[in-house]
Design a protein around this motif. Structure first.
Motif, PDB file in Angstrom:
ATOM      1  N   ARG A  63     -51.192  42.738 134.130  1.00 56.13           N
ATOM      2  CA  ARG A  63     -50.794  41.383 134.493  1.00 56.13           C
ATOM      3  C   ARG A  63     -51.958  40.413 134.303  1.00 56.13           C
ATOM      4  O   ARG A  63     -51.763  39.267 133.862  1.00 56.13           O
ATOM      5  CB  ARG A  63     -50.296  41.331 135.930  1.00 56.13           C
ATOM      6  N   LYS A  64     -53.145  40.856 134.633  1.00 53.90           N
ATOM      7  CA  LYS A  64     -54.315  40.001 134.435  1.00 53.90           C
ATOM      8  C   LYS A  64     -54.505  39.696 132.954  1.00 53.90           C
ATOM      9  O   LYS A  64     -54.755  38.544 132.562  1.00 53.90           O
ATOM     10  CB  LYS A  64     -55.566  40.682 134.994  1.00 53.90           C
ATOM     11  N   GLN A  65     -54.362  40.735 132.132  1.00 54.13           N
ATOM     12  CA  GLN A  65     -54.483  40.556 130.681  1.00 54.13           C
ATOM     13  C   GLN A  65     -53.410  39.601 130.166  1.00 54.13           C
ATOM     14  O   GLN A  65     -53.685  38.710 129.340  1.00 54.13           O
ATOM     15  CB  GLN A  65     -54.363  41.908 129.986  1.00 54.13           C
ATOM     16  N   GLY A  93     -51.836  37.291 131.823  1.00 50.76           N
ATOM     17  CA  GLY A  93     -52.125  35.942 132.283  1.00 50.76           C
ATOM     18  C   GLY A  93     -53.198  35.271 131.441  1.00 50.76           C
ATOM     19  O   GLY A  93     -53.124  34.074 131.145  1.00 50.76           O
ATOM     20  N   GLU A  94     -54.211  36.037 131.051  1.00 49.70           N
ATOM     21  CA  GLU A  94     -55.282  35.485 130.220  1.00 49.70           C
ATOM     22  C   GLU A  94     -54.754  35.111 128.838  1.00 49.70           C
ATOM     23  O   GLU A  94     -55.119  34.075 128.275  1.00 49.70           O
ATOM     24  CB  GLU A  94     -56.424  36.501 130.107  1.00 49.70           C
ATOM     25  N   ILE A  95     -53.885  35.949 128.285  1.00 47.60           N
ATOM     26  CA  ILE A  95     -53.275  35.657 126.989  1.00 47.60           C
ATOM     27  C   ILE A  95     -52.442  34.386 127.066  1.00 47.60           C
ATOM     28  O   ILE A  95     -52.479  33.530 126.178  1.00 47.60           O
ATOM     29  CB  ILE A  95     -52.419  36.849 126.518  1.00 47.60           C
ATOM     30  N   ALA A  96     -51.679  34.259 128.164  1.00 53.67           N
ATOM     31  CA  ALA A  96     -50.862  33.063 128.354  1.00 53.67           C
ATOM     32  C   ALA A  96     -51.743  31.825 128.448  1.00 53.67           C
ATOM     33  O   ALA A  96     -51.409  30.766 127.898  1.00 53.67           O
ATOM     34  CB  ALA A  96     -49.996  33.205 129.593  1.00 53.67           C
ATOM     35  N   GLY A  97     -52.861  31.958 129.147  1.00 57.34           N
ATOM     36  CA  GLY A  97     -53.770  30.829 129.287  1.00 57.34           C
ATOM     37  C   GLY A  97     -54.353  30.378 127.960  1.00 57.34           C
ATOM     38  O   GLY A  97     -54.579  29.183 127.739  1.00 57.34           O
ATOM     39  N   ALA A 103     -50.955  36.135 118.779  1.00 59.58           N
ATOM     40  CA  ALA A 103     -51.306  37.394 118.117  1.00 59.58           C
ATOM     41  C   ALA A 103     -51.598  38.481 119.136  1.00 59.58           C
ATOM     42  O   ALA A 103     -51.144  39.626 118.998  1.00 59.58           O
ATOM     43  CB  ALA A 103     -52.512  37.185 117.202  1.00 59.58           C
ATOM     44  N   ALA A 104     -52.338  38.141 120.180  1.00 59.75           N
ATOM     45  CA  ALA A 104     -52.641  39.120 121.227  1.00 59.75           C
ATOM     46  C   ALA A 104     -51.381  39.507 121.979  1.00 59.75           C
ATOM     47  O   ALA A 104     -51.183  40.680 122.339  1.00 59.75           O
ATOM     48  CB  ALA A 104     -53.691  38.561 122.188  1.00 59.75           C
ATOM     49  N   LEU A 105     -50.505  38.532 122.212  1.00 58.27           N
ATOM     50  CA  LEU A 105     -49.258  38.812 122.922  1.00 58.27           C
ATOM     51  C   LEU A 105     -48.379  39.759 122.113  1.00 58.27           C
ATOM     52  O   LEU A 105     -47.724  40.644 122.672  1.00 58.27           O
ATOM     53  CB  LEU A 105     -48.511  37.504 123.198  1.00 58.27           C
ATOM     54  N   ALA A 152     -40.646  34.973 121.982  1.00 58.77           N
ATOM     55  CA  ALA A 152     -40.955  33.551 121.857  1.00 58.77           C
ATOM     56  C   ALA A 152     -39.696  32.708 122.014  1.00 58.77           C
ATOM     57  O   ALA A 152     -39.712  31.651 122.663  1.00 58.77           O
ATOM     58  CB  ALA A 152     -41.615  33.279 120.512  1.00 58.77           C
ATOM     59  N   ALA A 153     -38.601  33.178 121.441  1.00 59.43           N
ATOM     60  CA  ALA A 153     -37.342  32.445 121.559  1.00 59.43           C
ATOM     61  C   ALA A 153     -36.830  32.462 122.993  1.00 59.43           C
ATOM     62  O   ALA A 153     -36.325  31.457 123.503  1.00 59.43           O
ATOM     63  CB  ALA A 153     -36.302  33.047 120.614  1.00 59.43           C
ATOM     64  N   ALA A 154     -36.953  33.610 123.662  1.00 55.64           N
ATOM     65  CA  ALA A 154     -36.460  33.735 125.034  1.00 55.64           C
ATOM     66  C   ALA A 154     -37.226  32.828 125.989  1.00 55.64           C
ATOM     67  O   ALA A 154     -36.640  32.171 126.851  1.00 55.64           O
ATOM     68  CB  ALA A 154     -36.564  35.190 125.490  1.00 55.64           C
TER      69      ALA A 154
END
Length: 306
Positions: A78-80, A82-86, A91-93, A122-124
């Motif tokens: 979850r931390k990872q 969240g960081e990706i979302a930030g 690409a990481a996602l 991405a669409a969802a």
């Protein structure tokens, strides 16, 4: 765009079997508004007409909140996430999306099998929205520490998890009140003050504990004429907060905390009053789903949408 809005799991079978409503409940632990990740209802809080007669008492149904998952690997994931979302790092996602990603909406499966998992995710979530709210939705999902299993999908669990309450009693409640699941919410606070008016300093007429409460589908005084009320669980905060830090604005919310209108509710005792929009959570919302394999946690699918 809309925030991560969970969708029915635990009570879905019971509610649908009874022919009482569409999507059913799901939720996570009772937390203060500053701690709880935001979740928006899957549709406006009521599909039924608001009561025109004097409010009547109804059966009080207690809810028990799920506990956070005791798995350090899930917390790290979850931390990872969240960081990706930030960073809005698509690409990481993509590396965290499982093969066979599903997107189950009210009308059936929406995932396009001709597209990749990341494209369907991405669409969802609406990750390509110019305002970035899809990424905020992902951050909000990453902030939730609860999970519940999906019986129809082996090894898959979704978040936020639903609170536990008496499903049969709830079915009877829907019948006796001629309401549907979209009319109901539960407190995000241990003690929820219900006030006599929409003003923040209006007298308290009742204090609710962890019980279901009916949301009246009409704008409070001062609301925009003809405007739909804000649904429970659309608080002016969300996103993936840093540990111990305050959450960001919720995905899909353009209004400030001061602008969020209070919600009109009817308590089990039959009293009518107002509560802060960020103080109750909806029974119907969408969920992000995960699976754990040999390589770790992955995003398995999404439950929600039209």
């Amino acid at each position: 765009m809309r925030p991560v809005r969970p969708f029915p799991t635990a009570l879905l079978a019971a509610i649908l079997a009874a022919g009482l409503a569409g999507p059913a409940p799901a939720q996570n632990p009772a937390q203060s508004p500053a701690q709880a990740p935001a979740r928006a209802p899957a549709k406006p809080p009521s599909a039924s007409a608001p009561p025109t007669a004097a409010p009547r008492p109804y059966a009080s149904i207690a809810v028990t909140m799920p506990k956070p998952v005791a798995d350090p690997s899930f917390e790290a994931f979850r931390k990872q996430l969240g960081e990706i979302a930030g960073r809005k790092d698509r690409a990481a996602l993509a590396g965290l999306v499982a093969k066979g990603f599903f997107w189950t909406a009210a009308q059936g499966e929406k995932a396009d099998r001709k597209k990749s998992g990341i494209d369907n995710l991405a669409a969802a979530l609406g990750l390509d929205a110019a305002d970035g709210e899809g990424w905020e939705a992902l951050a909000s999902a990453a902030a939730d520490p609860t999970l519940e299993a999906v019986p129809q999908k082996k090894g898959v669990s979704c978040a936020p998890a639903a609170p536990a309450f008496d499903g049969k009693a709830f079915e009877q409640l829907l019948k006796s009140t001629r309401s549907d699941v979209f009319d109901w919410a539960f407190p995000a606070l241990a003690d929820l003050p219900v006030r006599s008016g929409p003003a923040a300093d209006a007298p308290v007429v009742e204090t609710l504990g962890a019980v279901l409460v009916r949301v009246v589908a009409e704008p409070p005084p001062g609301g925009a004429p003809g405007a739909a009320p804000a649904g429970p669980g659309t608080p002016p905060q969300a996103g993936a907060p840093p540990a111990g830090g305050p959450p960001a604005d919720p995905p899909g919310a353009s209004q400030t905390a001061a602008a969020a209108p209070p919600l009109k509710v009817v308590t089990p005792s039959g009293k009518t009053g107002f509560v802060s929009a960020d103080a109750v959570l909806p029974l119907v919302f969408e969920q992000l789903c995960y699976i754990k394999d040999a390589s770790g946690w992955k995003i398995a699918g999404y439950l929600g949408g039209e």
